[in-house]
Structures are given as structure tokens and as C-alpha cells.
Design an enzyme around this catalytic site. Structure first.
Site, PDB file in Angstrom:
ATOM      1  N   HIS A 108     122.765  39.220  82.285  1.00 19.85           N
ATOM      2  CA  HIS A 108     122.198  40.742  81.258  1.00 19.85           C
ATOM      3  C   HIS A 108     121.675  41.456  82.528  1.00 19.85           C
ATOM      4  CE1 HIS A 108     120.134  36.945  79.481  1.00 19.85           C
ATOM      5  NE2 HIS A 108     119.567  38.044  78.899  1.00 19.85           N
ATOM      6  N   HIS A 147     117.309  34.601  88.646  1.00 21.68           N
ATOM      7  CA  HIS A 147     118.306  35.769  89.405  1.00 21.68           C
ATOM      8  C   HIS A 147     117.565  35.522  91.012  1.00 21.68           C
ATOM      9  CE1 HIS A 147     121.899  35.980  87.085  1.00 21.68           C
ATOM     10  NE2 HIS A 147     120.792  36.289  86.363  1.00 21.68           N
TER      11      HIS A 147
END
Length: 172
Positions: A108, A147
Site C-alpha cells: 500500500h 506493518h
């Protein structure tokens, strides 16, 4: 190997620092919405606008940048095989279900920084807006618990680098 362990240790500390913020629930809720903007439809809209406005050179550069970025992204994901925080840390559960198994680098974030770099070159008057958005994508991925911070840093480097190469080669 000691250097990588040290980096991972610092990464985990930074991750836990983010998770300990007073307004984490607020950040998580906002992060869901922000992260959604980097899921892909926005990128298709940009490509459609380039096509509609007959900007074929920019469209080819964008598609080339994404092709390069996706290839390098999948290579890195499947080579490093870094576990996401929910798998790597005891007693932690992410706030969303990630689309794949590994965390390094953040796709992303990579896509967002590719678009930010690209749009900053195409429409430089709004470059602060583009990078503000991309930076918020990176933060959202950490605050959603999918993440570690270095995943997003390397995603930003990957996306920006691919845009830089494609624009440099195809736009000049």
C-alpha cells in the site's frame, strides 16, 4: 545477522510505541478510511484521466512504473518473507485482515508513494498534498497493525524509486 536483529528490535519498539498512543483507537478508525484510498481504484482513476486527457506518454510511464514496482514488490515479499506483527509478536492482533501473508515491504505504501511521486511530477503545484496522502497511507498501515515501520519506509523507497526510473526513462 546481528545488524538485522538490531533493526528488527528497534522496529518492534517503534511499532509498540505507535500502538501505545492515547488516541490509538481514533488513529485506527481514521487509518481504515485512509488505507482504503490506496487499495487500487484511485490508481485506475488516474490512469483513466491520463487516457481521457490524451496524456499517452504519462500513461505509459505510470503503467511502466507500476509494472516495475509490482514485480520488485512480489520478489521482495517472497524473498524476505517477513512475518506481519500479528504473527511475529506475542499477544498482538492486527485491526484488519491483511491481503497476504508477509509484511516487507508495504505494498500500500509503495503504491501510494509511486502515485505521489508521479503526480508531483505531473501536477507539481499539489506535491505537498500528494506526499501528505502517501505519508498517511504509511502511518495507517502501522496503526492498523499490519506493518512494522521499516516495512513502510522501504515501501516508500520502492514506490518512489520505480516512479523516478519510469519518469526518467520515458518522460525525460
Amino acid at each position: 545477522m546481528a545488524v538485522l536483529k538490531r533493526i528488527h528490535h528497534l522496529d518492534v519498539l517503534a511499532f509498540y510505541w505507535c500502538m501505545a498512543r492515547k488516541r490509538r483507537v481514533f488513529f485506527t478508525n481514521v487509518s481504515r478510511k485512509v488505507s482504503f484510498t490506496a487499495d487500487g481504484p484511485f490508481y485506475a482513476l488516474i490512469a483513466a484521466l491520463l487516457y481521457f486527457y490524451d496524456q499517452s506518454q504519462w500513461l505509459i510511464a505510470l503503467l511502466s512504473a507500476f509494472l516495475l514496482e509490482r514485480c520488485l514488490y512480489f520478489l521482495a515479499k517472497n524473498s524476505f518473507k517477513r512475518h506481519r506483527p500479528a504473527e511475529a509478536l506475542d499477544n498482538f492482533k492486527s485491526f484488519i485482515r491483511p491481503s497476504d501473508h508477509f509484511s516487507f515491504p508495504s505494498g500500500h505504501t509503495s503504491g501510494a508513494f509511486l502515485i505521489a511521486y508521479f503526480l508531483s511530477e505531473w501536477i507539481p503545484e499539489l506535491n505537498v498534498c500528494w506526499y501528505f496522502w502517501a505519508l498517511n497511507i504509511a502511518f495507517s498501515r502501522v496503526f492498523l497493525g499490519v506493518h512494522f515501520p521499516t516495512d513502510t519506509v522501504m515501501g516508500a523507497v520502492l514506490g518512489s524509486g520505480c516512479a523516478f526510473i519510469a519518469i526518467g526513462v520515458l518522460i525525460g
